[in-house]
Each structure stands twice: as structure tokens, then as C-alpha cells.
Write an enzyme that holds these catalytic residues in place. Structure first.
Site, PDB file in Angstrom:
ATOM      1  N   LEU A 141     -24.805 -32.037  -7.574  1.00  0.00           N
ATOM      2  CA  LEU A 141     -23.613 -32.700  -7.079  1.00  0.00           C
ATOM      3  C   LEU A 141     -22.671 -32.891  -8.268  1.00  0.00           C
ATOM      4  CD1 LEU A 141     -25.115 -35.506  -4.775  1.00  0.00           C
ATOM      5  CD2 LEU A 141     -24.268 -33.257  -4.100  1.00  0.00           C
ATOM      6  N   ASP A 142     -21.380 -32.718  -8.033  1.00  0.00           N
ATOM      7  CA  ASP A 142     -20.419 -32.963  -9.096  1.00  0.00           C
ATOM      8  C   ASP A 142     -20.595 -34.371  -9.654  1.00  0.00           C
ATOM      9  OD1 ASP A 142     -19.329 -30.463  -8.638  1.00  0.00           O
ATOM     10  OD2 ASP A 142     -17.784 -31.219  -7.274  1.00  0.00           O
ATOM     11  N   LYS A 143     -20.203 -34.550 -10.894  1.00  0.00           N
ATOM     12  CA  LYS A 143     -20.333 -35.857 -11.546  1.00  0.00           C
ATOM     13  C   LYS A 143     -19.821 -36.986 -10.652  1.00  0.00           C
ATOM     14  CE  LYS A 143     -18.415 -38.573 -15.377  1.00  0.00           C
ATOM     15  NZ  LYS A 143     -17.513 -38.551 -16.553  1.00  0.00           N
ATOM     16  N   ARG A 243     -14.240 -29.303  -1.535  1.00  0.00           N
ATOM     17  CA  ARG A 243     -12.979 -29.674  -2.165  1.00  0.00           C
ATOM     18  C   ARG A 243     -11.973 -28.528  -2.073  1.00  0.00           C
ATOM     19  NH1 ARG A 243     -15.046 -31.575  -7.951  1.00  0.00           N
ATOM     20  NH2 ARG A 243     -12.845 -32.111  -8.234  1.00  0.00           N
TER      21      ARG A 243
END
Length: 324
Positions: A141-143, A243
Site C-alpha cells: 500500500l502506498d505510504k 488514483r
């Protein structure tokens, strides 16, 4: 039998089986590729004599010994940090990752990552993945994306879960707070994703050189036409997929520092209090709500869910109190 070593007696039913396949099935915690590497490296014996051919046939009544070398410590160092564990056994860990936590050490984030925390949490329970004592990161998962993640503790679990993610043999759902409201209550974005042609830090929908990407979405709630809470399901797993796809159809995520390039027109529809809060939100409003997969050892179907984190819940509460 020394710790970490395995001894297996072949029965008549196993005669003729390929050695690496037989040992992997009998041991249950090492993948076939790992067993094959151990055989080729001389760490497997047959009746006391070396067995160095992974494809040799198993002999009934023969006793095989597998003696993996001790797993070497991974380069990242253990760092104790609080973790919200949803499930854990000797094969895997499922956790609710908070926003702001980087998953894996990288330039600029050499420590304080999820991997550092898992090394401290699991310690000696990590049996070694590819011979290295480390947690098996099978997806990221992205930060600044929060939510459910699964991490392997064994080589076998790592391979099985990696295959499940690669073949999409699992269920994943995300909650995304997006600007504007899609014209249809449900839909999909089927558009290939690759590196942005001029900004290498971004991904983009591309006409050539990209990988197939499919995102399905449904509107859970809407606040006028100003913003909507969408539930997104991934049929593929490309970098920044949700996104990129939502931005492509004109509904970028609230707070997205990469794909929200200007103040959305939809912001003008919202009351000032709600609008200002959404514009000031410091991260992409994206949460991995649920994850379902088959347990790599038992085959049992597991499903896990994580509630929206406080910062996203706060935005929804504010929107409810300040409708357009």
C-alpha cells in the site's frame, strides 16, 4: 532432529514422485522453488548420501533429510513499533496499516518502515524467505494509503500469496473519497497504465507500453455533486491504479498530492467549512477496506476488514454536518 531441519520417510504411495515436489508437500512450510534450491546447494540427503538432483524420483522406504542453512538476518534492522494485528499464525500476518507508514525500506526511508516493525514483532518466527529472515511483502500500500495488508512469514506462504495476487485469485475492496460524483452509480475504468511520459514519478493511462488495468467502482454516498465516497474493487493491481483511474475520469481523490493537479471545480459546490477541510486534507483519501484470500496452508477462505481511520471518518462527519 536439530531445529530447522526436516526428516521425511517416503512411503510406497510416493514412489516415482519428483523429489523437490515430494519434499515441499511433505514439509509444508517451504515452497518447491526453495526446496529445489536447497537440493542443488547440497542441503538434502538421501539415506545419508547427498541428493543433488531436484528431478530425481523418490524411492519408497527411503529416508530424506533436509537441512536448510540458518536464515541470515535481513539488512533492515528490527524496530519495535505498534501494529494493529487482525490475524496471525505461523504462516502469515494480516494487519491494518496506518497512513504515513512506508512498507519497505528505500532511499529516503531506510528505517521506521513496516518491514522494520515486522522484524521486531515476528523475530525468530520468520523461517526465511529465499534464505533470508524477513517478512514476505506480497503486495504494498502506498505510504499514505491505510488499510488491510497480508504479509507472509514463511517461504511457502510467500509463494502462494504472491501467486494469488498475480492471478487475482482474491478479493480486494477500497474506499475512496473523490471530488465530484460519477454520472452512473456504478461503473468501471478499463485503461492501461504505465509511466507518465514526462514525469517519471507519476503513473498515467497510456496508449502504448502500459499494462492492462481494470477498476470497478460504485458510489456509496454522495454530498450533492461536490464529492462522493466510492467503493473500488481491483481486477488488476497496477501501481497507483485507483488514483490514476479516478483521476482519468475526472474524479481525483481528495488530498492526492500527485494526481490532483488543481482545485477541482466541484469544490465550489461545497460549503466553505467542508471545502476548506477537504482541500487541506494532507494525504490521498484512500483506504484498503477489505481483503479476502485462501490460506496458503489450509486452503480456508479468509476475509478481513479494517474500519475507516479517524482522519477519513472526520471528513465524512464534517460533510454530513455541512451538506451542500
Amino acid at each position: 532432529m536439530p531445529d530447522g531441519q526436516f526428516e521425511v520417510l517416503a512411503e510406497a504411495a510416493h514412489a516415482g514422485d519428483r523429489l523437490d515436489r515430494f519434499l515441499a508437500a511433505a514439509i509444508g512450510t517451504l515452497s518447491r522453488s526453495r526446496v529445489k534450491a536447497l537440493i542443488e546447494a547440497g542441503h538434502v540427503s538421501r539415506g545419508g548420501a547427498p541428493a543433488t538432483d531436484p528431478s530425481e524420483t523418490v524411492r519408497a522406504g527411503m529416508r530424506y533429510r533436509v537441512a536448510p542453512p540458518p536464515a541470515v538476518d535481513a539488512t533492515p534492522q528490527p524496530q519495535a513499533m505498534p501494529l494493529t494485528i487482525l490475524f496471525e499464525d505461523r504462516h502469515l500476518i494480516v494487519l491494518d496499516k496506518p497512513a504515513g507508514l512506508v512498507v519497505h525500506p528505500a532511499p529516503g526511508n531506510q528505517d521506521g518502515t513496516l518491514v522494520n516493525a515486522l522484524l521486531a514483532h515476528a523475530g525468530e518466527e520468520l523461517t526465511g524467505i529465499g534464505g533470508e529472515r524477513r517478512p514476505g511483502i506480497v503486495h504494498r500500500l502506498d505510504k499514505d494509503t491505510s488499510g488491510v495488508m497480508v504479509v507472509a512469514k514463511t517461504d511457502l506462504a510467500h509463494q502462494a500469496l504472491s501467486t494469488a495476487f498475480a492471478t487475482r485469485d482474491l478479493e480486494r475492496a477500497y474506499l475512496a473519497l473523490a471530488w465530484g460524483v460519477p454520472s452512473r452509480p456504478a461503473g468501471e475504468v478499463d485503461a492501461p497504465i504505465g509511466r507518465h511520459p514526462t514525469d517519471r514519478k507519476r503513473m498515467a493511462v497510456v496508449t502504448r507500453g502500459g499494462k492492462p488495468a481494470l477498476t470497478r467502482f460504485a458510489t456509496e454516498r454522495a454530498w450533492g455533486t461536490g464529492c462522493a465516497l466510492l467503493r473500488c474493487r481491483l481486477a488488476t493491481g497496477r501501481t497507483h491504479q485507483i488514483r490514476v483511474h479516478l483521476s482519468q475520469i475526472g474524479h481525483p481523490l481528495v488530498g492526492d498530492p500527485v494526481y490532483l493537479r488543481r482545485i477541482p471545480a466541484a469544490a465550489r459546490i461545497l460549503p466553505a467549512t467542508a471545502r476548506d477541510a477537504l482541500l487541506a486534507f494532507p494525504r490521498q483519501a484512500l483506504h484498503a477496506e477489505s481483503l479476502g484470500f485462501r490460506h496458503p496452508a489450509t486452503g480456508e477462505l479468509l476475509r478481513f476488514a479494517a474500519p475507516l481511520p479517524p482522519d477519513m471518518r472526520g471528513l465524512l462527519t464534517l460533510l454530513d454536518g455541512n451538506p451542500p
